[in-house]
Design an enzyme around this catalytic site. Structure first.
Site, PDB file in Angstrom:
ATOM      1  N   GLY A  65      22.487 -13.859  -3.370  1.00  0.00           N
ATOM      2  CA  GLY A  65      23.814 -14.289  -3.877  1.00  0.00           C
ATOM      3  C   GLY A  65      23.826 -15.845  -3.823  1.00  0.00           C
ATOM      4  O   GLY A  65      24.716 -16.600  -3.564  1.00  0.00           O
ATOM      5  N   SER A  84      23.599 -18.117  -6.309  1.00  0.00           N
ATOM      6  CA  SER A  84      23.931 -19.011  -7.431  1.00  0.00           C
ATOM      7  C   SER A  84      25.084 -19.885  -7.582  1.00  0.00           C
ATOM      8  O   SER A  84      25.235 -20.535  -8.351  1.00  0.00           O
ATOM      9  CB  SER A  84      23.796 -17.986  -8.659  1.00  0.00           C
ATOM     10  N   ASP A  86      19.143  -6.860  -7.788  1.00  0.00           N
ATOM     11  CA  ASP A  86      20.203  -6.227  -7.138  1.00  0.00           C
ATOM     12  C   ASP A  86      19.784  -5.878  -5.741  1.00  0.00           C
ATOM     13  O   ASP A  86      18.781  -5.044  -5.585  1.00  0.00           O
ATOM     14  CB  ASP A  86      20.585  -4.958  -7.850  1.00  0.00           C
ATOM     15  N   VAL A  87      20.216  -6.667  -4.775  1.00  0.00           N
ATOM     16  CA  VAL A  87      19.850  -6.360  -3.358  1.00  0.00           C
ATOM     17  C   VAL A  87      20.415  -5.248  -2.797  1.00  0.00           C
ATOM     18  O   VAL A  87      20.139  -4.964  -1.654  1.00  0.00           O
ATOM     19  CB  VAL A  87      20.284  -7.692  -2.473  1.00  0.00           C
ATOM     20  N   ASN A 112      23.477 -13.658   2.123  1.00  0.00           N
ATOM     21  CA  ASN A 112      24.576 -14.079   1.668  1.00  0.00           C
ATOM     22  C   ASN A 112      25.341 -13.287   0.628  1.00  0.00           C
ATOM     23  O   ASN A 112      26.642 -13.610   0.271  1.00  0.00           O
ATOM     24  CB  ASN A 112      24.485 -15.535   1.387  1.00  0.00           C
ATOM     25  N   SER A 116      32.359 -12.519   8.093  1.00  0.00           N
ATOM     26  CA  SER A 116      33.651 -13.057   7.811  1.00  0.00           C
ATOM     27  C   SER A 116      34.511 -12.795   8.914  1.00  0.00           C
ATOM     28  O   SER A 116      34.243 -11.986   9.679  1.00  0.00           O
ATOM     29  CB  SER A 116      34.133 -12.315   6.443  1.00  0.00           C
ATOM     30  N   TYR A 119      35.853  -4.426   2.698  1.00  0.00           N
ATOM     31  CA  TYR A 119      35.225  -5.601   2.881  1.00  0.00           C
ATOM     32  C   TYR A 119      35.215  -5.735   4.522  1.00  0.00           C
ATOM     33  O   TYR A 119      34.076  -6.415   4.881  1.00  0.00           O
ATOM     34  CB  TYR A 119      36.181  -6.786   2.161  1.00  0.00           C
ATOM     35  N   ALA A 171      35.101  -3.797   6.850  1.00  0.00           N
ATOM     36  CA  ALA A 171      34.292  -2.853   7.427  1.00  0.00           C
ATOM     37  C   ALA A 171      32.582  -3.071   7.226  1.00  0.00           C
ATOM     38  O   ALA A 171      32.092  -3.066   8.118  1.00  0.00           O
ATOM     39  CB  ALA A 171      34.433  -1.307   7.006  1.00  0.00           C
ATOM     40  N   LYS A 223      31.668  -6.329   6.689  1.00  0.00           N
ATOM     41  CA  LYS A 223      31.543  -7.554   7.466  1.00  0.00           C
ATOM     42  C   LYS A 223      31.440  -7.271   8.774  1.00  0.00           C
ATOM     43  O   LYS A 223      30.618  -8.030   9.605  1.00  0.00           O
ATOM     44  CB  LYS A 223      32.428  -8.556   7.160  1.00  0.00           C
TER      45      LYS A 223
END
Length: 245
Positions: A10, A12, A61-62, A88, A140, A153, A155, A157
């Site tokens: 991620g 870019s 696509d990771v 990231n 986060s 989100y 969960a 992180k």
């Protein structure tokens, strides 16, 4: 500093872009991963090369096994085995739990958490042989304290935190450190959509009274990737301007 091969998923835009630039400035060869931002990733690479650094953009696509396999094959072909991995890549699909779809849950878990599992597992093969490595994942403050409307989100992180501590215990004897950075509110595309009222409310909860910058997060990542952090592992470095205290 010894030049290493670094991969930023991620990478870019936003925090990922700043991390790629930081690692390149530190003398590392950087692979900038992207999914949709091909032009943005190319611009990041061009900027690094203009300042004398080495970088390559690789689309993958990771969140999928095949994507991660293609990504690491591309990095190895360009520079060699990954020595510094920065997990990231991340997305948000915010909604109250009772309104959250299974798809929104699965998408966030796949990009934010499954990718960390897949990329770290793949990178560790080479790191274990070399008896050296850095794994740094971007979590986060939402993963530490939760946030309404972000059950998926938060969960994902929080999962990164547990993953980081567990893997750090597994691979520490091989000279590999595994850490995480937990940003608070940072001025990026992800926070651009926050309305003025919510933004002011958030600032009031931050001790420093402002949102952070991507460069302030990348500086923390640069430290954890450095030899100066060789005795730091299994830690979550919170960079939030005092939001969580």
């Amino acid at each position: 500093m010894t030049s290493r091969v670094a991969l930023v998923t991620g990478g870019s835009r936003g925090i990922g872009k700043a991390i790629a630039q930081q690692l390149a400035a530190d003398g590392h060869r950087v692979a900038v991963n992207y999914v949709h931002g091909k032009d943005e990733a190319a611009a990041v690479v061009e900027g690094i090369q203009t300042t004398g650094g080495e970088a390559v953009a690789i689309g993958a696509d990771v969140g999928t096994e095949s994507g991660v396999a293609e990504l690491f094959a591309g990095v190895e072909e360009a520079f060699g085995p990954v020595e510094i991995l920065v997990n990231n890549a991340g997305v948000v699909r915010d909604n109250l739990l009772l309104r959250m779809s299974v798809e929104d849950w699965d998408d966030v878990i796949a990009v934010n958490l499954r990718s960390v599992f897949l990329c770290t597992k793949t990178a560790l093969r080479g790191m274990l042989k070399a008896r050296w490595g850095r794994v740094i994942s971007v979590t986060s403050v939402s993963g530490l304290g939760g946030n309404p409307g972000q059950a998926n989100y938060a969960a994902s992180k929080a999962g990164i935190v547990g993953f980081t501590k567990s893997v750090a215990k597994e691979v520490g004897s091989r000279g590999i450190t595994v850490n995480a950075v937990a940003p608070g509110f940072v001025d990026t595309d992800m926070t651009d959509g926050i309305d003025d009222g919510t933004r002011e409310l958030a600032r009031g909860q931050i001790s420093l009274g402002r949102f952070g910058t991507p460069e302030e997060i990348s500086a923390a990542v640069g430290y954890l990737a450095s030899q100066g952090a060789a005795y730091v592992t299994g830690q979550v470095l919170v960079v939030d301007g005092g939001l969580a205290i």
